[in-house]
Scaffold this motif. Structure first.
Motif, PDB file in Angstrom:
ATOM      1  N   MET A 137       1.825 -23.656 -86.558  1.00  0.00           N
ATOM      2  CA  MET A 137       0.966 -24.432 -85.690  1.00  0.00           C
ATOM      3  C   MET A 137       0.315 -23.546 -84.622  1.00  0.00           C
ATOM      4  SD  MET A 137      -0.160 -27.332 -85.500  1.00  0.00           S
ATOM      5  CE  MET A 137      -0.128 -28.965 -84.935  1.00  0.00           C
ATOM      6  N   ARG A 138       1.045 -22.516 -84.194  1.00  0.00           N
ATOM      7  CA  ARG A 138       0.537 -21.609 -83.165  1.00  0.00           C
ATOM      8  C   ARG A 138      -0.668 -20.825 -83.676  1.00  0.00           C
ATOM      9  NH1 ARG A 138       0.021 -20.892 -78.065  1.00  0.00           N
ATOM     10  NH2 ARG A 138       0.363 -18.796 -77.323  1.00  0.00           N
ATOM     11  N   VAL A 139      -0.666 -20.467 -84.955  1.00  0.00           N
ATOM     12  CA  VAL A 139      -1.776 -19.718 -85.540  1.00  0.00           C
ATOM     13  C   VAL A 139      -3.028 -20.593 -85.593  1.00  0.00           C
ATOM     14  CG1 VAL A 139      -2.579 -18.559 -87.644  1.00  0.00           C
ATOM     15  CG2 VAL A 139      -0.218 -18.274 -86.888  1.00  0.00           C
ATOM     16  N   LEU A 140      -2.857 -21.871 -85.899  1.00  0.00           N
ATOM     17  CA  LEU A 140      -3.994 -22.796 -85.953  1.00  0.00           C
ATOM     18  C   LEU A 140      -4.627 -22.959 -84.569  1.00  0.00           C
ATOM     19  CD1 LEU A 140      -5.637 -24.704 -87.713  1.00  0.00           C
ATOM     20  CD2 LEU A 140      -4.015 -26.503 -87.131  1.00  0.00           C
ATOM     21  N   ALA A 141      -3.802 -23.057 -83.545  1.00  0.00           N
ATOM     22  CA  ALA A 141      -4.328 -23.187 -82.182  1.00  0.00           C
ATOM     23  C   ALA A 141      -5.058 -21.918 -81.760  1.00  0.00           C
ATOM     24  CB  ALA A 141      -3.188 -23.501 -81.209  1.00  0.00           C
ATOM     25  N   LYS A 142      -4.522 -20.769 -82.143  1.00  0.00           N
ATOM     26  CA  LYS A 142      -5.189 -19.503 -81.804  1.00  0.00           C
ATOM     27  C   LYS A 142      -6.523 -19.392 -82.519  1.00  0.00           C
ATOM     28  CE  LYS A 142      -4.426 -14.581 -81.415  1.00  0.00           C
ATOM     29  NZ  LYS A 142      -4.789 -14.419 -80.025  1.00  0.00           N
ATOM     30  N   GLY A 143      -6.570 -19.803 -83.780  1.00  0.00           N
ATOM     31  CA  GLY A 143      -7.825 -19.775 -84.530  1.00  0.00           C
ATOM     32  C   GLY A 143      -8.862 -20.723 -83.939  1.00  0.00           C
ATOM     33  N   ALA A 144      -8.419 -21.909 -83.534  1.00  0.00           N
ATOM     34  CA  ALA A 144      -9.334 -22.860 -82.900  1.00  0.00           C
ATOM     35  C   ALA A 144      -9.828 -22.329 -81.563  1.00  0.00           C
ATOM     36  CB  ALA A 144      -8.641 -24.206 -82.716  1.00  0.00           C
ATOM     37  N   SER A 145      -8.950 -21.647 -80.835  1.00  0.00           N
ATOM     38  CA  SER A 145      -9.334 -21.068 -79.555  1.00  0.00           C
ATOM     39  C   SER A 145     -10.400 -19.994 -79.742  1.00  0.00           C
ATOM     40  CB  SER A 145      -8.107 -20.477 -78.863  1.00  0.00           C
ATOM     41  OG  SER A 145      -8.458 -19.832 -77.673  1.00  0.00           O
ATOM     42  N   VAL A 146     -10.237 -19.164 -80.740  1.00  0.00           N
ATOM     43  CA  VAL A 146     -11.229 -18.115 -81.023  1.00  0.00           C
ATOM     44  C   VAL A 146     -12.555 -18.743 -81.450  1.00  0.00           C
ATOM     45  CG1 VAL A 146     -11.792 -16.224 -82.599  1.00  0.00           C
ATOM     46  CG2 VAL A 146      -9.532 -16.349 -81.565  1.00  0.00           C
ATOM     47  N   LEU A 147     -12.509 -19.774 -82.275  1.00  0.00           N
ATOM     48  CA  LEU A 147     -13.730 -20.451 -82.714  1.00  0.00           C
ATOM     49  C   LEU A 147     -14.462 -21.078 -81.529  1.00  0.00           C
ATOM     50  CD1 LEU A 147     -15.550 -21.414 -85.030  1.00  0.00           C
ATOM     51  CD2 LEU A 147     -14.109 -23.448 -85.167  1.00  0.00           C
ATOM     52  N   LEU A 148     -13.718 -21.698 -80.628  1.00  0.00           N
ATOM     53  CA  LEU A 148     -14.342 -22.286 -79.443  1.00  0.00           C
ATOM     54  C   LEU A 148     -14.967 -21.218 -78.553  1.00  0.00           C
ATOM     55  CD1 LEU A 148     -11.797 -25.077 -78.462  1.00  0.00           C
ATOM     56  CD2 LEU A 148     -14.066 -25.356 -79.454  1.00  0.00           C
ATOM     57  N   ARG A 149     -14.334 -20.057 -78.461  1.00  0.00           N
ATOM     58  CA  ARG A 149     -14.906 -18.954 -77.670  1.00  0.00           C
ATOM     59  C   ARG A 149     -16.207 -18.452 -78.289  1.00  0.00           C
ATOM     60  NH1 ARG A 149     -12.691 -17.149 -72.627  1.00  0.00           N
ATOM     61  NH2 ARG A 149     -10.666 -18.140 -72.602  1.00  0.00           N
ATOM     62  N   ILE A 150     -16.246 -18.367 -79.611  1.00  0.00           N
ATOM     63  CA  ILE A 150     -17.472 -17.927 -80.289  1.00  0.00           C
ATOM     64  C   ILE A 150     -18.598 -18.934 -80.063  1.00  0.00           C
ATOM     65  CG2 ILE A 150     -18.504 -17.525 -82.568  1.00  0.00           C
ATOM     66  CD1 ILE A 150     -15.761 -16.334 -83.387  1.00  0.00           C
ATOM     67  N   LEU A 151     -18.282 -20.225 -80.165  1.00  0.00           N
ATOM     68  CA  LEU A 151     -19.286 -21.259 -79.901  1.00  0.00           C
ATOM     69  C   LEU A 151     -19.751 -21.215 -78.450  1.00  0.00           C
ATOM     70  CD1 LEU A 151     -17.829 -24.292 -81.888  1.00  0.00           C
ATOM     71  CD2 LEU A 151     -19.876 -22.967 -82.410  1.00  0.00           C
ATOM     72  N   ALA A 152     -18.833 -20.928 -77.534  1.00  0.00           N
ATOM     73  CA  ALA A 152     -19.194 -20.820 -76.120  1.00  0.00           C
ATOM     74  C   ALA A 152     -20.151 -19.661 -75.896  1.00  0.00           C
ATOM     75  CB  ALA A 152     -17.940 -20.655 -75.263  1.00  0.00           C
ATOM     76  N   TRP A 153     -19.900 -18.536 -76.540  1.00  0.00           N
ATOM     77  CA  TRP A 153     -20.800 -17.384 -76.412  1.00  0.00           C
ATOM     78  C   TRP A 153     -22.181 -17.706 -76.969  1.00  0.00           C
ATOM     79  CZ3 TRP A 153     -21.132 -13.090 -73.753  1.00  0.00           C
ATOM     80  CH2 TRP A 153     -19.985 -12.589 -73.147  1.00  0.00           C
ATOM     81  N   ALA A 154     -22.225 -18.421 -78.095  1.00  0.00           N
ATOM     82  CA  ALA A 154     -23.513 -18.799 -78.676  1.00  0.00           C
ATOM     83  C   ALA A 154     -24.288 -19.717 -77.722  1.00  0.00           C
ATOM     84  CB  ALA A 154     -23.306 -19.480 -80.025  1.00  0.00           C
ATOM     85  N   CYS A 155     -23.595 -20.668 -77.116  1.00  0.00           N
ATOM     86  CA  CYS A 155     -24.240 -21.556 -76.151  1.00  0.00           C
ATOM     87  C   CYS A 155     -24.721 -20.781 -74.931  1.00  0.00           C
ATOM     88  CB  CYS A 155     -23.278 -22.657 -75.709  1.00  0.00           C
ATOM     89  SG  CYS A 155     -22.966 -23.892 -76.956  1.00  0.00           S
ATOM     90  N   ARG A 156     -23.932 -19.810 -74.481  1.00  0.00           N
ATOM     91  CA  ARG A 156     -24.311 -19.009 -73.317  1.00  0.00           C
ATOM     92  C   ARG A 156     -25.561 -18.173 -73.595  1.00  0.00           C
ATOM     93  NH1 ARG A 156     -19.452 -15.793 -71.522  1.00  0.00           N
ATOM     94  NH2 ARG A 156     -18.734 -17.914 -71.270  1.00  0.00           N
ATOM     95  N   ILE A 157     -25.615 -17.571 -74.769  1.00  0.00           N
ATOM     96  CA  ILE A 157     -26.779 -16.755 -75.124  1.00  0.00           C
ATOM     97  C   ILE A 157     -28.033 -17.620 -75.226  1.00  0.00           C
ATOM     98  CG2 ILE A 157     -27.805 -15.376 -76.986  1.00  0.00           C
ATOM     99  CD1 ILE A 157     -24.949 -14.237 -77.405  1.00  0.00           C
ATOM    100  N   LEU A 158     -27.909 -18.787 -75.853  1.00  0.00           N
ATOM    101  CA  LEU A 158     -29.056 -19.690 -75.940  1.00  0.00           C
ATOM    102  C   LEU A 158     -29.488 -20.177 -74.560  1.00  0.00           C
ATOM    103  CD1 LEU A 158     -28.563 -22.001 -79.043  1.00  0.00           C
ATOM    104  CD2 LEU A 158     -30.521 -20.593 -78.489  1.00  0.00           C
ATOM    105  N   ALA A 159     -28.527 -20.469 -73.692  1.00  0.00           N
ATOM    106  CA  ALA A 159     -28.855 -20.922 -72.341  1.00  0.00           C
ATOM    107  C   ALA A 159     -29.599 -19.839 -71.570  1.00  0.00           C
ATOM    108  CB  ALA A 159     -27.586 -21.329 -71.598  1.00  0.00           C
ATOM    109  N   ILE A 160     -29.179 -18.601 -71.727  1.00  0.00           N
ATOM    110  CA  ILE A 160     -29.861 -17.495 -71.056  1.00  0.00           C
ATOM    111  C   ILE A 160     -31.279 -17.339 -71.613  1.00  0.00           C
ATOM    112  CG2 ILE A 160     -29.856 -14.982 -70.790  1.00  0.00           C
ATOM    113  CD1 ILE A 160     -26.767 -15.197 -70.600  1.00  0.00           C
ATOM    114  N   LEU A 161     -31.451 -17.486 -72.906  1.00  0.00           N
ATOM    115  CA  LEU A 161     -32.792 -17.397 -73.494  1.00  0.00           C
ATOM    116  C   LEU A 161     -33.700 -18.516 -72.988  1.00  0.00           C
ATOM    117  CD1 LEU A 161     -32.066 -16.376 -77.181  1.00  0.00           C
ATOM    118  CD2 LEU A 161     -33.170 -15.013 -75.422  1.00  0.00           C
ATOM    119  N   PHE A 162     -33.164 -19.741 -72.898  1.00  0.00           N
ATOM    120  CA  PHE A 162     -33.950 -20.853 -72.365  1.00  0.00           C
ATOM    121  C   PHE A 162     -34.328 -20.598 -70.904  1.00  0.00           C
ATOM    122  CE2 PHE A 162     -32.516 -23.696 -75.868  1.00  0.00           C
ATOM    123  CZ  PHE A 162     -33.751 -24.239 -76.189  1.00  0.00           C
ATOM    124  N   ALA A 163     -33.397 -20.093 -70.111  1.00  0.00           N
ATOM    125  CA  ALA A 163     -33.681 -19.819 -68.703  1.00  0.00           C
ATOM    126  C   ALA A 163     -34.727 -18.710 -68.572  1.00  0.00           C
ATOM    127  CB  ALA A 163     -32.397 -19.437 -67.975  1.00  0.00           C
TER     128      ALA A 163
END
Length: 99
Positions: free
Chosen positions: A1-27
């Protein structure tokens, strides 16, 4: 179960970076388009057209004002930038909670 949470955490971080890059481009596009001659340059115009296709139809083209510098302030880009920064913040918080 710990591996699944770590994988989800990494996926959420990648999505956060994508949102941040798009937000900077829009700004960036929102600020660059306020200056008339700069907004007419081909790379910025191409960026504007690419970003315009990412905005929902209900939001596209609203809150656009003429700037005193000869360009236009794109309120839809500003709203999209703020929304993406908030989504980035929420995704980072969720990722941290999963650790």
């Amino acid at each position: 179960m710990r591996v699944l949470a770590k994988g989800a955490s990494v996926l959420l971080r990648i999505l956060a970076w994508a949102c941040r890059i798009l937000a900077i481009l829009f700004a960036f596009a929102c600020i660059a388009l306020c200056f008339g001659p700069i907004g007419a340059l081909t790379p910025i115009a191409d960026l504007t057209f690419a970003l315009q296709s990412l905005i929902p139809k209900a939001l596209a083209g609203i809150f656009v004002w003429i700037s005193p510098l000869g360009g236009s302030f794109r309120g839809d880009f500003a709203i999209a930038s703020v929304a993406l920064f908030l989504l980035d913040w929420a995704l980072v918080r969720a990722s941290t909670a999963l650790r």
